[in-house]
Design a protein around this motif. Structure first.
Motif, PDB file in Angstrom:
ATOM      1  N   SER A  81       0.826  -1.206   0.000  1.00 44.29           N
ATOM      2  CA  SER A  81       0.000   0.000   0.000  1.00 44.29           C
ATOM      3  C   SER A  81       0.863   1.260   0.000  1.00 44.29           C
ATOM      4  CB  SER A  81      -0.939   0.001   1.210  1.00 44.29           C
ATOM      5  OG  SER A  81      -0.208   0.081   2.433  1.00 44.29           O
ATOM      6  N   ILE A  82       1.960   1.223   0.726  1.00 44.29           N
ATOM      7  CA  ILE A  82       2.850   2.390   0.766  1.00 44.29           C
ATOM      8  C   ILE A  82       3.554   2.568  -0.573  1.00 44.29           C
ATOM      9  CG2 ILE A  82       4.916   3.370   1.864  1.00 44.29           C
ATOM     10  CD1 ILE A  82       4.008   1.950   4.438  1.00 44.29           C
ATOM     11  N   LEU A  83       3.970   1.459  -1.187  1.00 44.36           N
ATOM     12  CA  LEU A  83       4.609   1.544  -2.505  1.00 44.36           C
ATOM     13  C   LEU A  83       3.674   2.178  -3.530  1.00 44.36           C
ATOM     14  CD1 LEU A  83       6.717  -1.662  -3.288  1.00 44.36           C
ATOM     15  CD2 LEU A  83       7.460   0.730  -3.406  1.00 44.36           C
ATOM     16  N   GLU A  84       2.404   1.812  -3.468  1.00 41.57           N
ATOM     17  CA  GLU A  84       1.443   2.402  -4.391  1.00 41.57           C
ATOM     18  C   GLU A  84       1.325   3.902  -4.175  1.00 41.57           C
ATOM     19  OE1 GLU A  84      -0.546   1.414  -7.102  1.00 41.57           O
ATOM     20  OE2 GLU A  84       1.062  -0.070  -7.028  1.00 41.57           O
ATOM     21  N   GLU A  85       1.331   4.315  -2.915  1.00 36.93           N
ATOM     22  CA  GLU A  85       1.267   5.750  -2.610  1.00 36.93           C
ATOM     23  C   GLU A  85       2.504   6.464  -3.123  1.00 36.93           C
ATOM     24  OE1 GLU A  85       0.746   8.743   1.257  1.00 36.93           O
ATOM     25  OE2 GLU A  85       0.650   6.562   1.527  1.00 36.93           O
ATOM     26  N   LEU A  86       3.669   5.854  -2.941  1.00 38.64           N
ATOM     27  CA  LEU A  86       4.909   6.465  -3.413  1.00 38.64           C
ATOM     28  C   LEU A  86       4.955   6.527  -4.944  1.00 38.64           C
ATOM     29  CD1 LEU A  86       7.548   4.879  -0.996  1.00 38.64           C
ATOM     30  CD2 LEU A  86       6.387   7.083  -0.802  1.00 38.64           C
ATOM     31  N   LYS A  87       4.457   5.481  -5.577  1.00 42.21           N
ATOM     32  CA  LYS A  87       4.417   5.460  -7.039  1.00 42.21           C
ATOM     33  C   LYS A  87       3.550   6.588  -7.576  1.00 42.21           C
ATOM     34  CE  LYS A  87       3.019   2.530 -10.923  1.00 42.21           C
ATOM     35  NZ  LYS A  87       2.445   1.206 -11.311  1.00 42.21           N
ATOM     36  N   GLY A  88       2.407   6.815  -6.926  1.00 40.76           N
ATOM     37  CA  GLY A  88       1.519   7.882  -7.362  1.00 40.76           C
ATOM     38  C   GLY A  88       2.134   9.258  -7.208  1.00 40.76           C
ATOM     39  N   ARG A  89       3.033   9.382  -6.270  1.00 42.81           N
ATOM     40  CA  ARG A  89       3.641  10.691  -6.005  1.00 42.81           C
ATOM     41  C   ARG A  89       4.976  10.898  -6.725  1.00 42.81           C
ATOM     42  NH1 ARG A  89       3.994  13.487  -0.064  1.00 42.81           N
ATOM     43  NH2 ARG A  89       5.390  15.202  -0.581  1.00 42.81           N
ATOM     44  N   PHE A  90       5.774   9.821  -6.797  1.00 45.77           N
ATOM     45  CA  PHE A  90       7.139   9.974  -7.324  1.00 45.77           C
ATOM     46  C   PHE A  90       7.400   9.215  -8.622  1.00 45.77           C
ATOM     47  CE2 PHE A  90       7.549  10.454  -2.654  1.00 45.77           C
ATOM     48  CZ  PHE A  90       8.018  11.760  -2.612  1.00 45.77           C
ATOM     49  N   GLY A  91       6.420   8.478  -9.104  1.00 43.41           N
ATOM     50  CA  GLY A  91       6.593   7.772 -10.370  1.00 43.41           C
ATOM     51  C   GLY A  91       7.046   6.331 -10.183  1.00 43.41           C
ATOM     52  N   GLU A  92       7.413   5.705 -11.290  1.00 43.94           N
ATOM     53  CA  GLU A  92       7.785   4.295 -11.293  1.00 43.94           C
ATOM     54  C   GLU A  92       9.052   4.043 -10.473  1.00 43.94           C
ATOM     55  OE1 GLU A  92       6.179   1.771 -12.441  1.00 43.94           O
ATOM     56  OE2 GLU A  92       4.565   2.857 -13.485  1.00 43.94           O
ATOM     57  N   TYR A  93       9.181   2.817 -10.031  1.00 40.31           N
ATOM     58  CA  TYR A  93      10.334   2.431  -9.233  1.00 40.31           C
ATOM     59  C   TYR A  93      10.893   1.122  -9.757  1.00 40.31           C
ATOM     60  CZ  TYR A  93       6.664  -0.450  -7.154  1.00 40.31           C
ATOM     61  OH  TYR A  93       5.632  -1.323  -6.974  1.00 40.31           O
ATOM     62  N   GLN A  94      12.107   0.827  -9.359  1.00 38.29           N
ATOM     63  CA  GLN A  94      12.750  -0.428  -9.724  1.00 38.29           C
ATOM     64  C   GLN A  94      13.271  -1.111  -8.472  1.00 38.29           C
ATOM     65  OE1 GLN A  94      15.792   0.657 -12.600  1.00 38.29           O
ATOM     66  NE2 GLN A  94      14.446   0.070 -14.296  1.00 38.29           N
ATOM     67  N   VAL A  95      13.253  -2.428  -8.493  1.00 40.78           N
ATOM     68  CA  VAL A  95      13.825  -3.184  -7.389  1.00 40.78           C
ATOM     69  C   VAL A  95      15.334  -2.979  -7.379  1.00 40.78           C
ATOM     70  CG1 VAL A  95      14.219  -5.491  -6.439  1.00 40.78           C
ATOM     71  CG2 VAL A  95      12.002  -4.920  -7.455  1.00 40.78           C
ATOM     72  N   CYS A  96      15.877  -2.694  -6.208  1.00 39.65           N
ATOM     73  CA  CYS A  96      17.317  -2.495  -6.063  1.00 39.65           C
ATOM     74  C   CYS A  96      17.947  -3.829  -5.661  1.00 39.65           C
ATOM     75  CB  CYS A  96      17.594  -1.426  -5.006  1.00 39.65           C
ATOM     76  SG  CYS A  96      19.340  -1.107  -4.727  1.00 39.65           S
TER      77      CYS A  96
ATOM     78  N   LEU B 183      22.241  -3.204   0.894  1.00 40.55           N
ATOM     79  CA  LEU B 183      22.494  -1.880   1.454  1.00 40.55           C
ATOM     80  C   LEU B 183      22.523  -1.846   2.979  1.00 40.55           C
ATOM     81  CD1 LEU B 183      20.274   0.247  -0.955  1.00 40.55           C
ATOM     82  CD2 LEU B 183      22.757   0.006  -0.990  1.00 40.55           C
ATOM     83  N   GLY B 184      22.560  -2.980   3.617  1.00 40.56           N
ATOM     84  CA  GLY B 184      22.598  -2.965   5.068  1.00 40.56           C
ATOM     85  C   GLY B 184      22.880  -4.336   5.628  1.00 40.56           C
ATOM     86  N   ASN B 185      22.831  -4.418   6.956  1.00 38.33           N
ATOM     87  CA  ASN B 185      23.139  -5.673   7.638  1.00 38.33           C
ATOM     88  C   ASN B 185      21.925  -6.533   7.906  1.00 38.33           C
ATOM     89  OD1 ASN B 185      25.801  -4.779   7.808  1.00 38.33           O
ATOM     90  ND2 ASN B 185      25.416  -3.713   9.733  1.00 38.33           N
ATOM     91  N   GLY B 186      20.748  -5.929   7.857  1.00 39.57           N
ATOM     92  CA  GLY B 186      19.547  -6.623   8.271  1.00 39.57           C
ATOM     93  C   GLY B 186      18.640  -7.016   7.128  1.00 39.57           C
ATOM     94  N   PRO B 187      17.330  -7.096   7.392  1.00 37.25           N
ATOM     95  CA  PRO B 187      16.381  -7.677   6.441  1.00 37.25           C
ATOM     96  C   PRO B 187      15.764  -6.702   5.445  1.00 37.25           C
ATOM     97  CG  PRO B 187      15.274  -7.249   8.509  1.00 37.25           C
ATOM     98  CD  PRO B 187      16.711  -6.854   8.715  1.00 37.25           C
ATOM     99  N   ALA B 188      16.167  -5.450   5.454  1.00 32.47           N
ATOM    100  CA  ALA B 188      15.540  -4.472   4.556  1.00 32.47           C
ATOM    101  C   ALA B 188      15.833  -4.782   3.096  1.00 32.47           C
ATOM    102  CB  ALA B 188      16.013  -3.060   4.899  1.00 32.47           C
ATOM    103  N   HIS B 189      14.849  -4.549   2.249  1.00 34.73           N
ATOM    104  CA  HIS B 189      15.064  -4.592   0.802  1.00 34.73           C
ATOM    105  C   HIS B 189      14.655  -3.230   0.251  1.00 34.73           C
ATOM    106  CE1 HIS B 189      10.937  -6.085   1.497  1.00 34.73           C
ATOM    107  NE2 HIS B 189      10.629  -5.454   0.389  1.00 34.73           N
ATOM    108  N   TYR B 190      15.201  -2.878  -0.910  1.00 33.35           N
ATOM    109  CA  TYR B 190      15.130  -1.499  -1.364  1.00 33.35           C
ATOM    110  C   TYR B 190      14.612  -1.354  -2.790  1.00 33.35           C
ATOM    111  CZ  TYR B 190      17.944  -0.364   2.749  1.00 33.35           C
ATOM    112  OH  TYR B 190      18.388  -0.215   4.046  1.00 33.35           O
ATOM    113  N   TYR B 191      14.116  -0.116  -3.055  1.00 32.23           N
ATOM    114  CA  TYR B 191      13.651   0.266  -4.383  1.00 32.23           C
ATOM    115  C   TYR B 191      14.317   1.578  -4.777  1.00 32.23           C
ATOM    116  CZ  TYR B 191       9.934  -3.116  -3.359  1.00 32.23           C
ATOM    117  OH  TYR B 191       9.242  -4.251  -3.033  1.00 32.23           O
ATOM    118  N   SER B 192      14.500   1.745  -6.082  1.00 36.29           N
ATOM    119  CA  SER B 192      15.080   2.977  -6.627  1.00 36.29           C
ATOM    120  C   SER B 192      13.993   3.783  -7.333  1.00 36.29           C
ATOM    121  CB  SER B 192      16.184   2.653  -7.630  1.00 36.29           C
ATOM    122  OG  SER B 192      17.226   1.914  -7.028  1.00 36.29           O
TER     123      SER B 192
END
Length: 324
Positions: free
Chosen positions: A203-218, A222-231
């Motif tokens: 749901s948050i990704l959809e909100e970000l897409k509507g505001r900032f445009g398309e994204y790509q999986v990174c 980028l860290g030591n833990g379980p986070a995954h990222y988008y560009s």
């Protein structure tokens, strides 16, 4: 260290205090929680000794947490001690930013390898509502102080709460305008967190897409833990998610936790683990402590059961008390 399920455990979060100078509504009640007498908290020497033992077992990365770790006196010296421990490759810290401005220079000199700044909104009024403190400007000064050290990675941690005015998409703008990563952490159903609405990654990704445009999986780690990222196009930093519920990552979990009272927790949800303070203060040898750590990690659960109706050994403490 390898657990029963073949996961390599190389990262530990060490809570150095249960005290905090904020009263965030999903973390503790307005009156706070009963704090532990200082004599019951691990000393820095005890933490240093355990760090050496953990390093001998394959732990390479340490995150200092609280409560709020920067409220404990001498934290800079602890950072130096841990940075000097053979086998430890990274020492990072998580903070609410209240006193970061005053301590940033010394943290940098001590060799801190990264800072996670907890910030749930950019609206000062909503910030006050969430934290029950009027200190938004102090936190933003801490943010700017951290930015003045571009050699030290800075990440912003936001817990979406589903409340009016939080406007979590605004925080993504920090990753657009500054070289920082912004991460959204799904609310954990522990303690007071159970009373808030669940906001999923999708749901948050959809909100970000509507505001900032398309994204790509990174694909970059980028860290030591379980986070995954988008560009996102035009962003200086990345957008990350720690989605324990909607995108369960237990099969690749690489971390354990040590509470400020010396209890080794092998999973955030459960109250199981082993009491290392008892061993430390009972005169146990390093070898005995090492064996206890290995035994606990071998019994690390395969995964959480937050979505299950029946939960055994569920954690009953507040997040501030367990160094979430």
């Amino acid at each position: 260290m390898i657990d029963e399920y073949g996961r390599a455990i190389d990262y530990i979060r060490i809570s150095i205090t249960d005290r905090c100078n904020l009263r965030c509504t999903y973390c503790m009640p307005e009156e706070g929680v009963e704090t532990v007498p200082h004599a019951e908290i691990l000393t820095y020497d005890e933490i240093g000794r355990l760090a050496e033992i953990f390093a001998s077992l394959g732990i390479r990365k340490i995150k200092l947490t609280g409560g709020e770790p920067l409220v404990r006196k001498g934290v800079i010296e602890l950072v130096k001690k841990l940075k000097g421990t053979d086998g430890i490759e990274q020492v990072t810290i998580t903070t609410n930013g209240m006193t970061l401005e005053a301590q940033m220079e010394e943290l940098a000199k001590a060799g801190i390898d990264g800072i996670n700044l907890s910030l749930d909104t950019l609206d000062s009024r909503v910030f006050t509502k969430i934290t029950r403190r009027q200190c938004f400007e102090e936190v933003m000064r801490g943010f700017r102080a951290a930015l003045s050290h571009p050699e030290i990675p800075l990440k912003i941690n936001c817990v979406p709460m589903g409340i009016s005015g939080q406007n979590v998409a605004d925080l993504a703008g920090l990753a657009k305008n500054y070289p920082v990563h912004v991460r959204y952490i799904e609310m954990m159903p522990i303690g007071l967190g159970k009373q808030f609405d669940f906001c999923s990654e999708d749901s948050i990704l959809e909100e970000l897409k509507g505001r900032f445009g398309e994204y790509q999986v990174c694909e970059e780690k980028l860290g030591n833990g379980p986070a995954h990222y988008y560009s996102f196009v035009g962003f200086q930093g990345k957008i990350g998610f720690i989605s324990a519920l909607s995108h369960k990552f237990c099969s690749s979990c690489n971390r354990v936790r040590l509470t400020s009272q010396g209890f080794l927790k092998t999973c955030l949800q459960y109250d199981i683990g082993t009491d290392l303070k008892v061993l430390l203060r009972g005169g146990a040898s390093d070898e005995t402590i090492r064996d206890a750590i290995q035994d606990a990690i071998l019994q690390k659960p395969s995964g959480h059961q937050f979505t299950e109706k029946t939960k055994e050994h569920g954690e009953m403490h507040m997040m501030s008390q367990i160094g979430g």
